[in-house]
Enzyme design. Sequence first.
Site, mmCIF file in Angstrom:
data_model
loop_
_atom_site.group_PDB
_atom_site.id
_atom_site.type_symbol
_atom_site.label_atom_id
_atom_site.label_comp_id
_atom_site.label_asym_id
_atom_site.label_seq_id
_atom_site.Cartn_x
_atom_site.Cartn_y
_atom_site.Cartn_z
ATOM 1 N N ARG A 51 -9.435 7.248 2.411
ATOM 2 C CA ARG A 51 -9.813 7.516 3.799
ATOM 3 C C ARG A 51 -8.960 8.659 4.320
ATOM 4 N NH1 ARG A 51 -8.084 3.195 6.822
ATOM 5 N NH2 ARG A 51 -6.503 4.500 7.813
ATOM 6 N N GLU A 80 -3.575 12.363 7.877
ATOM 7 C CA GLU A 80 -3.092 11.926 6.567
ATOM 8 C C GLU A 80 -4.275 11.579 5.681
ATOM 9 O OE1 GLU A 80 -0.750 8.401 6.971
ATOM 10 O OE2 GLU A 80 -2.335 7.245 7.924
ATOM 11 N N ASN A 129 -5.257 8.676 2.953
ATOM 12 C CA ASN A 129 -4.892 7.363 2.433
ATOM 13 C C ASN A 129 -5.536 7.143 1.067
ATOM 14 O OD1 ASN A 129 -3.660 5.973 5.034
ATOM 15 N ND2 ASN A 129 -5.522 7.030 5.675
ATOM 16 N N SER A 145 -8.025 0.488 4.802
ATOM 17 C CA SER A 145 -8.508 -0.740 5.436
ATOM 18 C C SER A 145 -9.702 -0.514 6.352
ATOM 19 C CB SER A 145 -7.379 -1.387 6.231
ATOM 20 O OG SER A 145 -6.911 -0.499 7.225
ATOM 21 N N LYS A 196 3.302 11.244 1.924
ATOM 22 C CA LYS A 196 3.425 12.309 2.926
ATOM 23 C C LYS A 196 3.985 13.596 2.311
ATOM 24 C CE LYS A 196 2.250 9.448 6.273
ATOM 25 N NZ LYS A 196 2.069 8.208 5.476
ATOM 26 N N LYS A 209 7.793 12.163 9.863
ATOM 27 C CA LYS A 209 7.126 11.131 9.067
ATOM 28 C C LYS A 209 7.934 10.769 7.830
ATOM 29 C CE LYS A 209 2.281 11.956 10.276
ATOM 30 N NZ LYS A 209 0.917 12.076 9.699
ATOM 31 N N GLU A 253 3.429 3.786 4.653
ATOM 32 C CA GLU A 253 2.068 3.544 5.111
ATOM 33 C C GLU A 253 2.062 2.285 5.970
ATOM 34 O OE1 GLU A 253 -0.226 5.698 4.484
ATOM 35 O OE2 GLU A 253 0.924 6.872 3.047
ATOM 36 N N GLY A 254 0.963 2.118 6.763
ATOM 37 C CA GLY A 254 0.762 0.851 7.450
ATOM 38 C C GLY A 254 0.965 0.872 8.954
ATOM 39 N N ARG A 300 -10.751 4.750 15.487
ATOM 40 C CA ARG A 300 -9.732 3.933 16.159
ATOM 41 C C ARG A 300 -9.350 4.599 17.469
ATOM 42 N NH1 ARG A 300 -5.650 3.715 11.209
ATOM 43 N NH2 ARG A 300 -6.602 5.776 11.004
#
Length: 549
Positions: A204, A220, A222, A227, A385, A438, A442-443, A525
């Site tokens: 993603r 970024e 992923n 998710s 990253k 950064k 992740e998360g 989002r």
Amino acid sequence: MTLGGFLSLRQSCPSFAAPIDSRNGAAAAAASNPRALRFRHKSFPRATYLRAPRRAMDPPRCLGSSGLEEATDDIAAAATLHRGVPSDLVEKMMYDALVWSALHGLVVGDRRVQNSGTVPGVGLVHAPFALLPMSFPKAHWRQACELAPIFNELVDRVSLDGKFLQDSLSRTKKVDAFTSRLLDIHSKMLEINKTEDIRLGLHRSDYMLDAETNLLLQIELNTISSSFPGLSCLVSELHRNLLNQYGKDLGLDSRRVPGNTAVSRFADALAKAWNEYNNSSAVVMVVAQSEEHNMYDQHWLCAVLKEIYGVATIRKTLSEIDTQGHVLPDGSLVVDGQTVAVIYFRAGYSPNDYPSEAEWRARFLMEKSSAIKCPSISYHLVGTKKIQQELAKPNVLERFLDTEDIAKVRKCFAGLWSLDDPDAVKSAIEKPDLFVLKPQREGGGNNIYGDDVRETLIRLRQQGTEELAAYILMQRIFPTASLAFLVREGVWHQDVAISELGIYGAYLRNKDKVIMNDQCGYLMRTKVSSSNEGGVAAGFAVLDSIYLT
């Protein structure tokens, strides 16, 4: 309808009537006693409550999600998408949205309820969502979709350059223990000349639309545990359902909400990979966290795999894989007596997932097996990253992509700098609000903003140059803020919000044959504009969809 309250997954939008826990407030009230449902508007003094009128419940509908359906031009309406909506209309939409969410499985585990992250069906609450979709320019939507196959190919090509990965992350390895352990596994695979003939990536790429430049800029990429392919589809269908019902009152057309195929396309990719493994008795193994409140997003994918493709899945934690798994002499991975064809990671992306050596043994066991990894250790490292920053350097993309694709990718790159760049560090200390610092994590909840950027950079410089390698600097993107209705735990409030668009991509290759390289749906989002972080599962944002203008 089929047995057990399930609507067939073979329909274009899979739906089911989820069990409702009596402790879940608004969602439970909607199912058991519609008249008792009350919505609290957070902007009202002393928690004033609004009683929603009883409404007849429409039968569940599934709308087609094969792609964008063109509609008449209503850009002016979209510009005021969330303005001037009468409160009684908001109440009606809220009620219907909560009922729809409960009936269609747009749910997560309620963190306030014991066992809601371990036992399915216990402590359900609707996933946080925006009541109406967020407007988004059609041209930038198309640009993001066209980039997905290019980034898929880029991940694969970079993953094959082991020296590039090791060299790029060599300094980070010295100061970041988690990245170091991942690189150790990667090094061992290089030493034994371990090759992944069948490579599967479910990615993603996340973007924001910068208001000043009107450019779509990547936040970024992923490559592990991308998710919400399940729940994002449901939010798109929820919004199309609401606009079909209330679109005339709002001046909006449901056909401007693009169909979302993420869960079906990801399931298709997993099924194709399982088929390439060529063992009809093997399973797909979901590597999950021991406590997962977002389990239903994962269960959606497993349900589609089972009903549409007849592929069985098992769920295991890294600790369980360590105790129950072993690799046969032919390389086959066997866990709890079952041969694993495909390993789908929904855990393993954070240091918190490795509390002991048992979890690291499990990761190494899986990596050395012949099972198809999604992702492999090399795919995982491509998503760090630091690699993102390395790829943004001059003349680096030329090692991996054709000229035409390089131009498209470079156009979406935001400013990215190593902390070895003294001018960038100086600028960030002087104007910290224009940068994001950064770490290799992740998360959600890990990035550093504002004055904390300045303080962290000064501290890192005092500690020595090695510590600087654990971070990268990124240009901070400032998207246009819009009014939005944000819904969490049965409560809505209107606030100024910004959004982040994620485009899913699937890539499957068997040696020289590319079996699948597609854009596979999207995740929108939305968060309050004053919030820095954007993770839904981490509690910073809500799920949304887009309204094309």
